[in-house]
Write a protein that holds these residues in place. Structure first.
Motif, PDB file in Angstrom:
ATOM      1  N   GLY A 167       0.804  -1.221   0.000  1.00 27.97           N
ATOM      2  CA  GLY A 167       0.000   0.000   0.000  1.00 27.97           C
ATOM      3  C   GLY A 167       0.837   1.271   0.000  1.00 27.97           C
ATOM      4  O   GLY A 167       0.336   2.337  -0.333  1.00 27.97           O
ATOM      5  N   ASN A 168       2.113   1.165   0.390  1.00 24.62           N
ATOM      6  CA  ASN A 168       2.996   2.335   0.369  1.00 24.62           C
ATOM      7  C   ASN A 168       3.533   2.572  -1.036  1.00 24.62           C
ATOM      8  O   ASN A 168       3.490   1.681  -1.883  1.00 24.62           O
ATOM      9  N   THR A 169       4.049   3.769  -1.263  1.00 24.67           N
ATOM     10  CA  THR A 169       4.574   4.155  -2.575  1.00 24.67           C
ATOM     11  C   THR A 169       6.020   4.604  -2.451  1.00 24.67           C
ATOM     12  O   THR A 169       6.375   5.325  -1.516  1.00 24.67           O
ATOM     13  N   VAL A 170       6.835   4.176  -3.408  1.00 28.00           N
ATOM     14  CA  VAL A 170       8.214   4.637  -3.536  1.00 28.00           C
ATOM     15  C   VAL A 170       8.249   5.529  -4.776  1.00 28.00           C
ATOM     16  O   VAL A 170       7.726   5.159  -5.824  1.00 28.00           O
ATOM     17  N   THR A 171       8.859   6.702  -4.666  1.00 24.87           N
ATOM     18  CA  THR A 171       8.981   7.622  -5.800  1.00 24.87           C
ATOM     19  C   THR A 171      10.450   7.829  -6.140  1.00 24.87           C
ATOM     20  O   THR A 171      11.252   8.133  -5.257  1.00 24.87           O
ATOM     21  N   LEU A 172      10.765   7.650  -7.423  1.00 31.22           N
ATOM     22  CA  LEU A 172      12.111   7.941  -7.906  1.00 31.22           C
ATOM     23  C   LEU A 172      12.080   9.261  -8.664  1.00 31.22           C
ATOM     24  O   LEU A 172      11.141   9.531  -9.414  1.00 31.22           O
ATOM     25  N   THR A 173      13.103  10.075  -8.463  1.00 31.54           N
ATOM     26  CA  THR A 173      13.269  11.332  -9.203  1.00 31.54           C
ATOM     27  C   THR A 173      14.381  11.113 -10.220  1.00 31.54           C
ATOM     28  O   THR A 173      15.460  10.635  -9.863  1.00 31.54           O
ATOM     29  N   ILE A 174      14.104  11.488 -11.466  1.00 32.66           N
ATOM     30  CA  ILE A 174      15.062  11.312 -12.547  1.00 32.66           C
ATOM     31  C   ILE A 174      15.414  12.682 -13.111  1.00 32.66           C
ATOM     32  O   ILE A 174      14.527  13.496 -13.385  1.00 32.66           O
ATOM     33  N   ALA A 175      16.704  12.915 -13.283  1.00 29.92           N
ATOM     34  CA  ALA A 175      17.173  14.153 -13.905  1.00 29.92           C
ATOM     35  C   ALA A 175      17.642  13.814 -15.313  1.00 29.92           C
ATOM     36  O   ALA A 175      18.511  12.963 -15.499  1.00 29.92           O
ATOM     37  N   ALA A 176      17.032  14.465 -16.296  1.00 30.89           N
ATOM     38  CA  ALA A 176      17.433  14.254 -17.686  1.00 30.89           C
ATOM     39  C   ALA A 176      18.709  15.033 -17.960  1.00 30.89           C
ATOM     40  O   ALA A 176      18.883  16.151 -17.482  1.00 30.89           O
ATOM     41  N   GLY A 177      19.600  14.417 -18.752  1.00 35.77           N
ATOM     42  CA  GLY A 177      20.826  15.108 -19.142  1.00 35.77           C
ATOM     43  C   GLY A 177      20.482  16.345 -19.948  1.00 35.77           C
ATOM     44  O   GLY A 177      19.499  16.368 -20.696  1.00 35.77           O
ATOM     45  N   ALA A 178      21.251  17.392 -19.797  1.00 34.80           N
ATOM     46  CA  ALA A 178      21.054  18.659 -20.519  1.00 34.80           C
ATOM     47  C   ALA A 178      19.675  19.261 -20.277  1.00 34.80           C
ATOM     48  O   ALA A 178      19.160  20.009 -21.103  1.00 34.80           O
ATOM     49  N   ASP A 179      19.051  18.907 -19.141  1.00 37.14           N
ATOM     50  CA  ASP A 179      17.727  19.444 -18.788  1.00 37.14           C
ATOM     51  C   ASP A 179      16.722  19.293 -19.926  1.00 37.14           C
ATOM     52  O   ASP A 179      15.887  20.172 -20.166  1.00 37.14           O
ATOM     53  N   GLU A 180      16.803  18.186 -20.643  1.00 38.55           N
ATOM     54  CA  GLU A 180      15.909  17.961 -21.778  1.00 38.55           C
ATOM     55  C   GLU A 180      14.466  17.829 -21.303  1.00 38.55           C
ATOM     56  O   GLU A 180      14.191  17.203 -20.288  1.00 38.55           O
ATOM     57  N   THR A 181      13.553  18.418 -22.064  1.00 38.54           N
ATOM     58  CA  THR A 181      12.134  18.380 -21.710  1.00 38.54           C
ATOM     59  C   THR A 181      11.370  17.576 -22.750  1.00 38.54           C
ATOM     60  O   THR A 181      11.885  17.237 -23.809  1.00 38.54           O
ATOM     61  N   GLY A 182      10.110  17.260 -22.433  1.00 42.35           N
ATOM     62  CA  GLY A 182       9.246  16.552 -23.368  1.00 42.35           C
ATOM     63  C   GLY A 182       9.586  15.084 -23.527  1.00 42.35           C
ATOM     64  O   GLY A 182       9.199  14.448 -24.505  1.00 42.35           O
ATOM     65  N   LEU A 183      10.286  14.534 -22.562  1.00 39.22           N
ATOM     66  CA  LEU A 183      10.679  13.125 -22.626  1.00 39.22           C
ATOM     67  C   LEU A 183       9.584  12.225 -22.065  1.00 39.22           C
ATOM     68  O   LEU A 183       8.763  12.656 -21.255  1.00 39.22           O
TER      69      LEU A 183
END
Length: 170
Positions: free
Chosen positions: A25-41
């Protein structure tokens, strides 16, 4: 026109929670940083061998989040051994190499609910152990396949109505 042939890159920067013991019932959240601050991925993949959910972009450019909701029967995880295999895909269809390096953590996941092999109820009624009247002590015994870490919630009812009284946990 310039053709985009460069695959995006990224890394897992945080895991939340990163310590303690969590369960079904618990949730684990991962944060991902895109190289070169790419958006729209598009972020996709697995955490602990289970397809991640609730994928979303973060408030900071190039930041993405993915959740893992623990359900009964998922693999248990001992301290610091959570696995992930994620990819980022850009609008040109380029796919990143697998992102698998999970930050150092001490998170433990217990994804197996305890099972009760024996459940009995009795009373100290002098005429019948299967009946109780005001003033009698009713005992509920549970045998579990593992230690129960939190106090169970128990409600006794008679004729569909909760019975008032004191519950003593032993």
């Amino acid at each position: 026109a310039t053709q985009d042939t460069a695959a995006p890159t990224g890394s897992i920067t945080t895991i939340s929670p990163s310590s303690g013991a969590i369960r079904v019932g618990n949730t684990v959240t991962l944060t991902i940083a895109a190289g070169a601050d790419e958006t729209g991925l598009i972020l996709a993949g697995t955490i602990n061998g289970v397809t991640g959910t609730n994928v979303r972009a973060g408030g900071v450019v190039g930041t993405y989040y993915i959740d893992y909701v623990i359900v009964n029967g998922n693999p248990d995880v001992s301290s610091g051994t959570l696995t992930a295999s994620l990819t980022l895909t850009d609008s040109a269809g380029n796919i990143s190499p697998a992102i698998t390096s999970v930050p150092v953590n001490t998170l433990v996941i217990d994804s197996t609910r305890p099972t009760l092999s024996t459940v009995t109820i009795s009373s100290n009624n002098i005429n019948s152990l299967s009946r109780a009247k005001v003033g009698d002590l009713v005992t509920l015994r549970l045998t579990s396949n593992e230690a129960i870490q939190t106090t169970p919630s128990v409600t006794f009812a008679s004729g569909g109505s909760a019975v008032a009284g004191t519950v003593i946990y032993v």
